[in-house]
Motif scaffolding. Structure first.
Motif, short mmCIF file in Angstrom:
data_model
loop_
_atom_site.label_atom_id
_atom_site.label_comp_id
_atom_site.label_asym_id
_atom_site.label_seq_id
_atom_site.Cartn_x
_atom_site.Cartn_y
_atom_site.Cartn_z
N LEU A 190 -8.24 -4.87 -13.61
CA LEU A 190 -7.20 -4.15 -14.33
C LEU A 190 -6.71 -2.96 -13.52
O LEU A 190 -5.52 -2.63 -13.53
N LEU A 191 -7.62 -2.27 -12.83
CA LEU A 191 -7.20 -1.17 -11.95
C LEU A 191 -6.25 -1.68 -10.87
O LEU A 191 -5.26 -1.02 -10.53
N LEU A 192 -6.54 -2.86 -10.32
CA LEU A 192 -5.65 -3.45 -9.31
C LEU A 192 -4.27 -3.69 -9.92
O LEU A 192 -3.24 -3.40 -9.28
N GLY B 201 -14.35 0.10 -9.64
CA GLY B 201 -13.66 0.97 -8.70
C GLY B 201 -12.96 0.16 -7.62
O GLY B 201 -13.41 -0.92 -7.25
N ILE B 202 -11.83 0.68 -7.13
CA ILE B 202 -11.08 0.03 -6.07
C ILE B 202 -10.55 1.10 -5.12
O ILE B 202 -10.58 2.30 -5.43
N ASP B 203 -10.06 0.67 -3.98
CA ASP B 203 -9.44 1.56 -3.01
C ASP B 203 -7.97 1.74 -3.40
O ASP B 203 -7.08 1.09 -2.83
N ALA B 204 -7.73 2.57 -4.39
CA ALA B 204 -6.37 2.72 -4.92
C ALA B 204 -5.38 3.22 -3.87
O ALA B 204 -4.27 2.66 -3.76
N PRO B 205 -5.70 4.27 -3.05
CA PRO B 205 -4.72 4.71 -2.05
C PRO B 205 -4.38 3.61 -1.05
O PRO B 205 -3.20 3.41 -0.70
N GLY B 206 -5.38 2.88 -0.58
CA GLY B 206 -5.12 1.82 0.38
C GLY B 206 -4.25 0.73 -0.21
O GLY B 206 -3.31 0.23 0.46
N ILE B 207 -4.53 0.32 -1.43
CA ILE B 207 -3.74 -0.72 -2.07
C ILE B 207 -2.31 -0.24 -2.30
O ILE B 207 -1.34 -0.97 -2.06
N ALA B 208 -2.15 1.01 -2.73
CA ALA B 208 -0.81 1.54 -2.98
C ALA B 208 -0.01 1.63 -1.68
O ALA B 208 1.17 1.22 -1.64
N ILE B 209 -0.63 2.14 -0.62
CA ILE B 209 0.09 2.25 0.67
C ILE B 209 0.43 0.88 1.21
O ILE B 209 1.55 0.63 1.68
N GLY B 210 -0.54 -0.04 1.16
CA GLY B 210 -0.28 -1.38 1.67
C GLY B 210 0.82 -2.09 0.91
O GLY B 210 1.72 -2.71 1.51
N ALA B 211 0.80 -2.02 -0.41
CA ALA B 211 1.84 -2.67 -1.21
C ALA B 211 3.20 -2.02 -0.97
O ALA B 211 4.23 -2.70 -0.90
#
Length: 850
Positions: free
Chosen positions: A262-264, A428-438
């Motif tokens: 869900l965080l993703l 928990g997830i790597d939110a900054p990395g996912i946001a930057i990558g997307a």
């Protein structure tokens, strides 16, 4: 002929030199420059382009001090640009208005997004503050204690929450939003509930709430203005019955950490929903670019150098951005006032709760002007502002593909390791990395669109006149068309990827209930004091309007009456169900049944106890106690002997999806009036042809016991957090699509306005209005079709990568079809809304100039 120059006045095949003659500027007097073949202060020459400036120091005679790049020069030139933005004639003011409106819409949506965390937090605070404090058990009544019980119901799909109260002393705390505790038979209602009860639509609900409205629940007691809530007084509450004792309000249960999947979803959704807003703001900054370039050419004619022109352009964009910020704040303030009256996916909030997080609002306020200046300066890189006109390359250099692909690869390089290893059991997830990558991936996808449009339209030849007008316009200015639909590309690609994630994840958050909605649609359990009360409850439900069948049993427990055998625990117990044969057949596979029969149902350990547990108490010929035997209590505990003819049968799933076990008895075999604390367990079939049949059932149950709930049978059950995330994303997607639609319309209207003279000229030469209307349709359709094709490919690729990283498979490759349908609808909508302005611009007075 080299074809090096093409003036900005050339449009869709038109020719001519665009000079400074028509530009309104404070410095246009006192120089004597004619702008066409004459001698101006910026240089000399006849019939050709004026010499280009070679750098910041290439100032004209008399332009003393203009080459300086100090703070004073910056401030002076920025102020001059701002002055042009608001005083540059009717056309300049209209361009500034369009820019401010476009930026304002984007800023307003960004402020709404920045308000979501606070809005959701305030809803949680309101919910916790109105809950009675149950952190400590209060065993004795006192002057400040009260009894309470939650009373909830559904009315036509909307939840109605209630709290029943009974003060035990004069100092009992008032619930939030109430000025008093209502007396028995009275209630305080929320404004939304009062409006519903006073309307014809609330007639059935009014029968369900047997209380007299005597006041209003204030905002402090509601989580939203549209909430249906009441506070009622009741003298039926007891501490050892249907009620709990409290002393104060304000209690909340800590929420479970959100699932990693869900965080993703949340992170990807934030990128997908906010990126189109930023794209739209960048597009709005460039509204009226050709008119601005002609104004800057006039400034070059009177002696401004290249650096000064760029600073003035930055000032003009900065003024539009600041006005856009002001307009956005106004739009946000206006929309905030309607937050309580508008419901999007059943979500609304009080205006006071819709306030941006301060640091997020500060980021918006700082980023928008900076982005506006940067976009404006970057746009001037491909334009040469000459004293005698705006010089562009007639055959632009082909757009480069490599750096666009590098953005996509960079996004994948950041996204893949960030998503890899995300498991449903994690929190928990790597939110900054996912946001930057997307973000990099979607921005790279967006930058591919101008290259794709240019590569395609330059190969288009021939066709009807409307098609040729449209393709020629796209060939001359494909970048403008691509910028127009960039927001659609981002939104569509992200929507496709999100939908793929939703489809793949829903199996993890939706589980089958095993309920059989074909056998029953509603279920309720009514606590009864006696077996006779339970029988009356079943009979009342069977007579309810819209009910076609009732499967009702009276449920209780039986205990083993004989003392336990050596080595066995005492207190062997099993359940007993008393009902007619049709109702008992819903609980077990009966070979035959007549009134007077008794059965022993065994679940064989399937979602129930082992058979040995049941047979320790219930078996043919055994005597069982109908009330729990207590050591030292009255020896005359009621008993009942199970007939020797009792047959053992296999349990089956009831309509609720459960396996019942124990003794199944018909009314003649066991009088339900002898049972201890009986419960009427009723499953109900409804007539779909009867309107509000479900509401009639709820009214009957409320008359039997206001605290009894009615459950709707569903084949699937959805996780609450998943439902909350899904609702939030749907709200954001709705707002984003509204902005995308508005941006596409505003951009189309702005482009039509800039071609006012050309359109009038074409009509004057005999071009049909219908032809021009079709050309506008094609100019809108071609970039959108290409953009949607790119979005489909990019969205499917992004969704596939994300699914592979979390170990999921694509559920349906056709998820892009609704997105394509929305894109087609946008084409038609924008074309229809732009036609009135198109007809107006094609009038002959459009040929006038000053």
């Amino acid at each position: 002929m080299s074809g090096r120059t093409d003036t900005s006045g050339t449009d869709m095949g038109g020719t001519g030199t665009d000079t400074a003659a028509g530009a309104a500027t404070p410095a246009s007097t006192g120089t004597g420059g004619t702008g066409t073949g004459g001698t101006g202060t910026g240089g000399t020459g006849t019939g050709g382009a004026a010499p280009r400036a070679t750098g910041p120091g290439s100032t004209a005679p008399g332009a003393s001090g203009r080459g300086g790049a100090g703070l004073a020069a910056w401030l002076r030139d920025l102020a001059l640009g701002a002055r042009f933005a608001v005083t540059g004639g009717r056309g300049g003011r209209l361009r500034t208005l369009l820019t401010a409106t476009g930026i304002g819409l984007g800023v307003a949506l960004l402020l709404v997004a920045a308000s979501l965390p606070n809005m959701l937090f305030q809803r949680e605070v309101r919910e916790s503050q109105r809950q009675p404090d149950a952190s400590q058990e209060i065993t004795r009544p006192g002057p400040d204690t009260f009894l309470y019980a939650d009373a909830e119901t559904l009315y036509r799909g909307d939840g109605v929450t209630g709290l029943l109260l009974r003060p035990e002393g004069p100092k009992a705390a008032l619930p939030p939003g109430a000025d008093r505790i209502p007396a028995p038979g009275e209630m305080l209602v929320s404004p939304a509930l009062r409006a519903l009860l006073d309307s014809p639509e609330g007639a059935l609900l009014k029968k369900r709430l047997p209380y007299k409205p005597v006041g209003t629940v204030g905002d402090a007691g509601l989580i939203g203005p549209a909430e249906l809530r009441y506070l009622a007084g009741s003298d039926d509450l007891t501490a050892d019955g249907p009620g709990s004792r409290g002393r104060a309000y304000g209690w909340s249960v800590p929420e479970e950490p959100m699932n990693a999947f869900l965080l993703l979803l949340v992170v990807i959704a934030c990128v997908v929903l906010l990126l189109p807003v930023l794209v739209f703001i960048a597009t709005a900054v460039r509204f009226g670019g050709e008119q601005r370039d002609r104004r800057l050419a006039a400034l070059r004619l009177v002696g401004a150098d290249t650096a000064m022109v760029r600073r003035i352009a930055a000032g003009e964009s900065l003024a539009g951005a600041l006005l856009g910020l002001a307009a956005g704040a106004g739009f946000f303030a206006l929309a905030r006032q309607f937050a309580g009256t508008v419901r999007i996916w059943d979500v609304n909030a009080f205006p006071a709760d819709v306030s941006p997080v301060p640091w997020l609002a500060a980021v918006v306020v700082a980023a928008v002007p900076v982005a506006a200046v940067v976009v404006s300066l970057v746009a001037l890189r491909g334009v040469t502002i000459e004293p005698l006109g705006v010089v562009r390359t007639a055959t632009p250099r082909p757009r480069r593909l490599l750096w666009r692909l590098l953005l996509l690869l960079a996004g994948a390089a950041v996204l893949v390791p960030s998503v890899d290893g995300v498991e449903i059991t994690g929190t928990g997830i790597d939110a900054p990395g996912i946001a930057i990558g997307a973000t990099l991936a979607l921005v790279g996808l967006t930058t591919l669109l101008p290259w794709l449009v240019e590569a395609l339209v330059k190969r288009l030849r021939g066709g009807p006149v409307a098609w040729q007008l449209a393709t020629r316009r796209l060939q001359l200015s494909s970048g403008t068309a691509a910028r127009t639909v960039s927001g659609i590309v981002v939104a569509a690609a992200g929507a496709i990827a999100l939908q793929m994630l939703f489809q793949a994840m829903q199996s993890d958050f939706m589980r089958p209930t095993n309920m059989d909605t074909a056998r029953a649609q509603l279920q309720t359990r009514v606590d009864a004091r006696t077996g006779e009360d339970a029988r009356r409850a079943v009979a009342a439900l069977s007579r309810t309007t819209g009910v076609t069948g009732v499967m009702g049993t009276i449920e209780s427990s039986v205990w083993r009456a004989a003392p336990p055998a050596k080595g066995e625990d005492s207190g062997a117990i099993t359940s007993v169900h008393v009902g007619d044969c049709p109702s008992l057949r819903e609980l077990a596979a009966l070979p035959s049944c007549t009134d007077g029969d008794v059965f022993i149902a065994l679940a064989h350990g399937t979602e129930g106890p082992e058979d040995s547990w049941v047979t320790r108490t219930a078996k043919a010929g055994a005597t069982v106690a109908l009330r729990e035997p207590r050591p030292g209590a009255d020896a005359r505990t009621p008993t009942w002997r199970i007939p020797d003819t009792a047959r053992t049968v296999d349990s089956r799933r009831d309509p609720m999806g459960l396996y019942q076990f124990g003794v199944l008895a018909t009314p003649k075999a066991l009088d339900a009036g002898r049972l201890d604390a009986p419960v009427a367990d009723v499953m109900i079939r409804l007539d779909p042809a009867v309107p509000d049949a479900e509401e009639h059932v709820r009214n009957t149950v409320a008359a039997l016991d206001p605290l009894t709930r009615v459950q709707t049978l569903r084949n699937m059950e959805r996780d609450a957090q998943y439902t909350s995330v899904r609702t939030g994303i749907l709200v954001g997607a709705t707002l984003t699509m509204l902005l995308v639609s508005a941006s596409l319309l505003v951009t189309t209207l702005e482009q039509l306005r800039e071609r006012k003279r050309l359109l009038s000229s074409l009509v004057a030469f005999g071009t049909r209005r219908s032809t021009l209307g079709l050309s506008v349709l094609w100019q809108t359709a071609v970039p959108i079709v290409l953009g949607l094709a790119l979005a489909v490919a990019g969205g499917l690729a992004l969704g596939t990568v994300l699914l592979r990283m979390i170990g999921k498979q694509v559920e349906d490759w056709g998820v892009f079809l609704p997105v394509v349908g929305v894109g087609g609808a946008l084409i038609l909508l924008v074309t229809l809304l732009s036609l009135p302005l198109l007809w107006r611009l094609m009038r002959s007075d459009g040929l006038r100039t000053e």
